[in-house]
Write an enzyme that holds these catalytic residues in place. Structure first.
Site, PDB file in Angstrom:
ATOM      1  N   LYS A 184      65.269  53.808  34.553  1.00 61.81           N
ATOM      2  CA  LYS A 184      65.082  53.987  35.990  1.00 61.81           C
ATOM      3  C   LYS A 184      66.194  54.801  36.632  1.00 61.81           C
ATOM      4  CE  LYS A 184      62.418  52.116  38.277  1.00 61.81           C
ATOM      5  NZ  LYS A 184      62.559  50.767  38.836  1.00 61.81           N
ATOM      6  N   HIS A 219      48.721  62.683  57.060  1.00 67.19           N
ATOM      7  CA  HIS A 219      48.112  61.499  56.435  1.00 67.19           C
ATOM      8  C   HIS A 219      48.490  61.391  54.956  1.00 67.19           C
ATOM      9  CE1 HIS A 219      45.133  61.238  59.861  1.00 67.19           C
ATOM     10  NE2 HIS A 219      45.382  62.518  59.880  1.00 67.19           N
ATOM     11  N   SER A 264      68.715  50.335  36.614  1.00 70.44           N
ATOM     12  CA  SER A 264      68.173  48.997  36.759  1.00 70.44           C
ATOM     13  C   SER A 264      68.913  48.067  35.815  1.00 70.44           C
ATOM     14  CB  SER A 264      66.691  49.030  36.411  1.00 70.44           C
ATOM     15  OG  SER A 264      66.254  47.765  36.008  1.00 70.44           O
ATOM     16  N   GLU A 276      66.569  54.369  50.021  1.00 69.30           N
ATOM     17  CA  GLU A 276      65.921  53.082  50.316  1.00 69.30           C
ATOM     18  C   GLU A 276      66.768  52.238  51.266  1.00 69.30           C
ATOM     19  OE1 GLU A 276      63.780  51.247  46.624  1.00 69.30           O
ATOM     20  OE2 GLU A 276      65.505  52.413  45.903  1.00 69.30           O
ATOM     21  N   TYR A 285      79.252  38.257  85.618  1.00 66.04           N
ATOM     22  CA  TYR A 285      79.473  37.969  84.207  1.00 66.04           C
ATOM     23  C   TYR A 285      78.921  36.592  83.842  1.00 66.04           C
ATOM     24  CZ  TYR A 285      81.673  37.415  79.682  1.00 66.04           C
ATOM     25  OH  TYR A 285      81.879  37.223  78.335  1.00 66.04           O
TER      26      TYR A 285
END
Lengths: 466, 466, 466, 466
Positions: free
Chosen positions: D281, D154, D275, D288, D315
């Protein structure tokens, strides 16, 4: 401005090819330049940068736009995306002033802006194509307004309908589609510039004037939301999925109707192809492709929903995945609307065959039940009586009009001579309710659809919101 | 009326359990009865069936409604669905007249009607819950209006923002959600009765009066479309998917913020649970469940899109699959909106911790760059300078405020003593644009949001369209 | 053990109804009890808890199992899930010793265990149903081994095939399905107990002996993975999606074939239903439902993929969403396999009609091209010649056998009298390659399929891995 | 051979752009040529066409292959696909003999062949990349074998684990992925040529010899299935989706761990980016992007499942939609595996920070409960005691080691001086079960993983099945 390659060294190529978006986001160039020009002009008006510098920036950007149009812009993958490609090219052209364009702006709000202009543009085109396809449906319906066809449920012949009535069902679907796109347009019509990276910009910008110059309805209300939001992409994709679903239903019907067994229509050779092996084939390829391409549009919707799920605010790099699927859906939808409209335009309806199908089954069974109801039988009981009558007729190999009155009366004493006046024409005429298939109602519906379409088209031409 | 079991013989049980929908569509009973009553009354008005019979029908239906409410209605799986269960019970109660209720109606338009009333009802509830959740956000924002937090991009601290500003981003998302549901409502608000099985009914029905009695905005324009259309189900599911996506983002943030590492908030024990094995745990279960339940809502959307793809007109039995996913999505969305609003209501913000996060990083880097820009440096160059300055500070282990002016000036001669006035407060205040995080702007945004919400709630209470 | 209601106070009901899984996970009770008994016995063998206590535990668990079977187990929502319901009931029955059952175990590894036993059980049933459906296909093929049908591509008649050959295509699809499920079984067949909450348990447990007692092939290799992994759920769902896709194709064909236009088959009344409005209808409902239910199975797959995306290790509450979709898919797949097998079993093939379809088109065109190839014409040229010949015949309204030799020779001098020996029978016989539709090959394929199926069934009965 | 443009006239361009696949299927050229060469050689061996002609064909095809490699092959959109482009080019090169290559072959079985060789090739590459990524995990685990980290459930710190143990969880996931791809390989490894358009070919072909030459394990058993089947595409996509799901979980952890709040790792600058606006940054972009790209892979799976649903045999043109999504998934998966392996290779673990996280919470709570259990307390009661103890410690602001024995004994008389020997090291050591996090077990697991990987790599290099 260092390129990514310069910063990274050895792993550069792999990372560049994994993360650069220039291969596909270059198609945003027009929107990016328009956005930058509006931004630069505002910076001048607000005296954030000098008017002379802005003049140079705007001039440079216009040149770059022309270069891209001409196809001689030197795209560089290591500059990652269209925004950096344009900005670095601007620096080559006008030098240091180029570095001032990004004042009071971040790539985050810039990307959001470009994508919103793109979506607005695409929605306008989509609605235009929907209108053309609606027109094609009305033309086809108008040309075949007397053609009778079996209406089906469960792919079983159910009740006679006018072919035009059937086509008008698709007109309604497309009408809702247009509505959904227009609603999506309103929500996309929000100008994000001024939100900066996430918190707003520390300059006295005039956001409303940028919105006005770019033709936006209003400015975004929250900077974090403005850069983290891709609802407008998803909503477009959802509307596109529903629209493709409609087109897939029509496509399925075209495939069915052009099968040897149905043989209701002939699609022009331009929209069918032969076989590499079987010279007799005339395959309804555009309809099949339209049906198949529904899959990719659904897939793109699922992809962007997955991408956005559970992302914390504000921008995350995952969101770069917003574009390719969107472009693919936009291209697919526009092309499919176009090709389906043209396929419809090329259609020949074989009225003799659609009529034969009506004659064949026991499609007047409901009307016989209604006949009994009108003679006083409760509906459920009438239904049961006719159900048994059909069973009898099937065994005897007779159609309804070949049954004797005595045979009819064996099932109900309410049958009388006037039972023979129940026929396809009477069945059609009887459904004389708004939205029903009675010729009078269908004529009314056609006329009304034409009016609606004319009005929508005039609004579109006047350049209304959508 | 024979039950399916009677007709089928041995394979009955298997087929019944495969095809009966009574287990889940019974929840439509209220809408079904309301629709039948309106239909019956119209039949009387139009003299299609006798007033006395209609009286019996309406009385019987009301009794049945009461039976179901009380929980003593004898549901029969072999009667397949809620419609047949009610109709056969009506026959037990009032005899032959019951058989007249289905005059000028088919199960196809009846199902479409019930589902549309259901959707309208659910949308009203959904918008109500969205308003409550917006209120919870505004309360939380209002209670913490001075709390400063790191704003993130890429989950990296980026720039300071007000916590209230962050919450207002979700207010905006929910505002768009409400708009989407309201648009879906308008398109669902169409009365299909009178379309019959597919072609319209052969009786002089008054469709508009039925629409009026049932509170519908208008009647359907094409009978085939009316029974073959499930756009309203899909559009609701699509809007629900986007809304759940928003909730999943907030849920993710609650999970992050309540981690030991962030430690920004404390969720009330009512909304966390312990571990069966680890006594020290305080798991943010409701947030995790909200995030997880996004999956099922996406899945239900994909399911209904798949079902409808490529179906020829008009009704096909596949369409029975429209309900369970819809019910599940409606229940999930309503429950999640409720639980998230309550979870927010229970939240304690640890302002000391959110503040510490702001102090830690180099979150004022953008502001230093902007400082240089205001002194005349082009943005890109200012960005490069500060980038090098950050690198230097990291190596030296110093925060910005610990660097000497000499150190600053090593990077740019434009730095001066006033560089020390760049701080979190100045950074916030500087973002004084509409939608920005400046306290003044956030206060304005909060006030505006409250006004909007108040207006929306008043409209909701007045029983406006939605 | 306090119930959740006790701990939470006012918000309890809402939270309980949002987070409790007992409404659906109770169906795992049998697996949960079996797992607990095996765990308890091992604890005794390893002297972790006393033999006498284990005796009480095992006795209590067996009683509980019987209670649930009899339907008089007092399920309590506030106890959240089946595991806590059983454990708290055990405490009521045997007192303090019940508290020792959870020694060296966490709900995390317990849930993983139960779900894995469930999946293994379901896969065994699924493969059993696949085998029955394959048997139904072989029976139908065997009963109709001389029936000729048009083979279609693009839903256009293409070349004649044996109906049995067509059915054998589905045999092959199901064969791959069975293989996929068996592979999924192997990967599910891993015993997770001993992994504790996430890090392994600090007791001298004997994991292998638990695996042996429960019939698992091996134990998990990493405790974090063991509790965080739901691959086995997803893999099952993916295999189920492919299998449902196959069934949807067959369903589509049954719908087409039972349309008035094709009229190739008659489905027994047990598997069709009438209409509430149209007494003549005989709708292929089970086939339509099977096709429609494909949507929910796809949706469940998408749901669980969405849930698991981006979850950090190890267990997160989102994963509670693993069960309902799984149960729904399992139930849907088993029911659909059953109903489709039975529907096939009830089928009557209308050989006259399937034969007529073959006669109609120009299905021998390929064979005429091959005729020319064998006379020395390159394939592409032969194809072009026959293509023009078909065009001519269509215009003249003649089938191939009605063209004169002179007409043939107008298109190629290679045509000779033996062209008339090209017919449906010769076309079939000519495709005498492994996997081809020549009667000899189809007979061979049927025999081979029967052998495979017999072998698979014998293995299944012996209780082999799957 | 007429091009599509020639046949169609005015609508040509639109139809070509809608239906041509040459833009993307050109990447199959290598497989297409290999398949054609094998087919041609077999035709010669079987004396179906003359050896001299086959020599010309093979020579021509090899030249074409070289042209494409060199980039000077004249691709023509109007030739629609790669197959027709190559065949028409062959005709330009060798004249009439080219027309014989398509003898005993259809585009339907040709496409199926090419796609199967492609999939087999991609699976081999995928498994290779999985092995490399597993090696990267083992290297990182080996380099950090003493690093202790909080294990989470958690996202709450739960129990201490070895960092290496955590990484080994991903090793196991990838191991299952490899297994799934290998199983998919076996089912893809089936040679379809000889199936013709759908019914088999009417020539004495030797299918097995073509399979042997092309390295296929076996030939397809049913011609209709062979051309209508795309299971191998879907199965690959499903396996890819699960694999991407695993990578998205690791990506999420990398994003979390590199946040300022966790600060467990440093990703090399090569795999992060700065950035455009915020110079400080260091965004974990590759992680990501990997997480985000999971969406497109899920979407592609959903797309192909949608496409295939409900298609009648054999097909249909919809199936042309099988390729783009497949290519996209293959490219995305291979790139993501590569970039994640490299990102891992660049990782620096901040052992001090991961250790601090362990010290902070009450992660030894479970161990204290187990301490009591070993002193005779039933587990559930021990759990309750420690739960109250944690509550007390939190209020007092003390960690466990700062509590006095008297304080401990206030909660249970079973606590004794040896309670202070419960520490992180003892907690780790105690989990000494197979799969547990005890250093001894982790060392064993690492060694075993290395052996497995070595064996797998050697098999891969020997060119085993996969």
């Amino acid at each position: 401005m260092k390129s990514i390659r310069g910063r990274l060294g050895k792993a550069a190529d792999e990372v560049v090819s994994y993360s650069a978006s220039i291969a596909y986001d270059r198609r945003l160039y027009h929107y990016d330049i328009a956005g930058s020009i509006a931004h630069a002009r505002m910076l001048a008006r607000q005296k954030i940068i000098a008017a002379k510098e802005v003049q140079a920036i705007v001039g440079g950007l216009k040149e770059i736009g022309a270069e891209i149009e001409r196809g001689d812009f030197p795209f560089k993958p290591e500059m990652e995306d269209i925004h950096m490609n344009i900005e670095s090219r601007l620096a080559e052209k006008i030098g240091e002033a180029a570095g001032k364009l990004h004042t009071a702006r971040s790539r985050n709000d810039q990307v959001a802006l470009d994508l919103r202009i793109f979506i607005k543009d695409i929605i306008r085109q989509t609605v235009g194509r929907i209108r053309k396809m609606q027109a094609a449906l009305l033309d086809l319906a108008g040309d075949n307004r007397r053609v009778v066809m079996a209406g089906y449920t469960h792919l079983q012949p159910a009740q006679p309908v006018l072919f035009a009535h059937h086509l008008l069902a698709y007109f309604e679907m497309l009408e809702r589609d247009a509505g959904r796109f227009e609603d999506a347009y309103r929500r996309a019509d929000v100008m994000p510039l001024g939100s900066g990276a996430l918190a707003g910009v520390p300059y006295p910008v005039d956001r409303q004037s940028v919105a006005d110059e770019l033709g936006f309805g209003r400015i975004s209300a929250n900077s974090l939301d403005a850069v983290a939001d891709r609802d407008f992409v998803i909503e477009f994709q959802a509307a596109a999925s529903i629209c493709m679903m409609h087109l897939s239903r029509l496509a399925e019907e075209l495939v069915l109707w052009s099968s040897a067994e149905f043989d209701f229509i002939e699609i022009d050779a331009a929209y069918t192809t032969g076989s590499s092996l079987m010279p007799q084939k005339k395959n309804p390829d555009t309809a099949e492709l339209a049906r198949g391409k529904t899959g990719r549009v659904y897939g793109n919707l699922m992809a962007i929903l997955t991408v956005m799920k559970g992302l914390p605010l504000a921008y995350n790099r995952d969101m770069q995945e917003d574009k390719e699927g969107l472009f693919d859906t936009a291209d697919t939808l526009l092309a499919t609307l176009g090709i389906m409209a043209d396929t419809l335009g090329s259609l020949k309806v074989k009225a003799k065959n659609t009529g034969r199908a009506v004659a064949r089954g026991y499609m007047l069974a409901t009307d016989l039940a209604d006949y009994l109801v009108k003679k006083g039988e409760p509906f459920r009981k009438a239904h049961d009586i006719v159900s048994r009558l059909v069973g009898y007729a099937v065994v005897k190999g007779k159609t309804f009009d070949r049954l004797t009155l005595a045979e009819y009366r064996r099932f109900s004493r309410r049958f009388d001579k006037d039972v023979y006046s129940v026929n396809v024409a009477s069945a059609l005429t009887a459904r004389d309710v708004p939205g029903g298939t009675a010729p009078k109602q269908v004529a009314k519906a056609l006329a009304s659809a034409k009016r609606k379409l004319g009005k929508a088209s005039r609004q579109g031409q006047k350049g209304g919101a959508v």
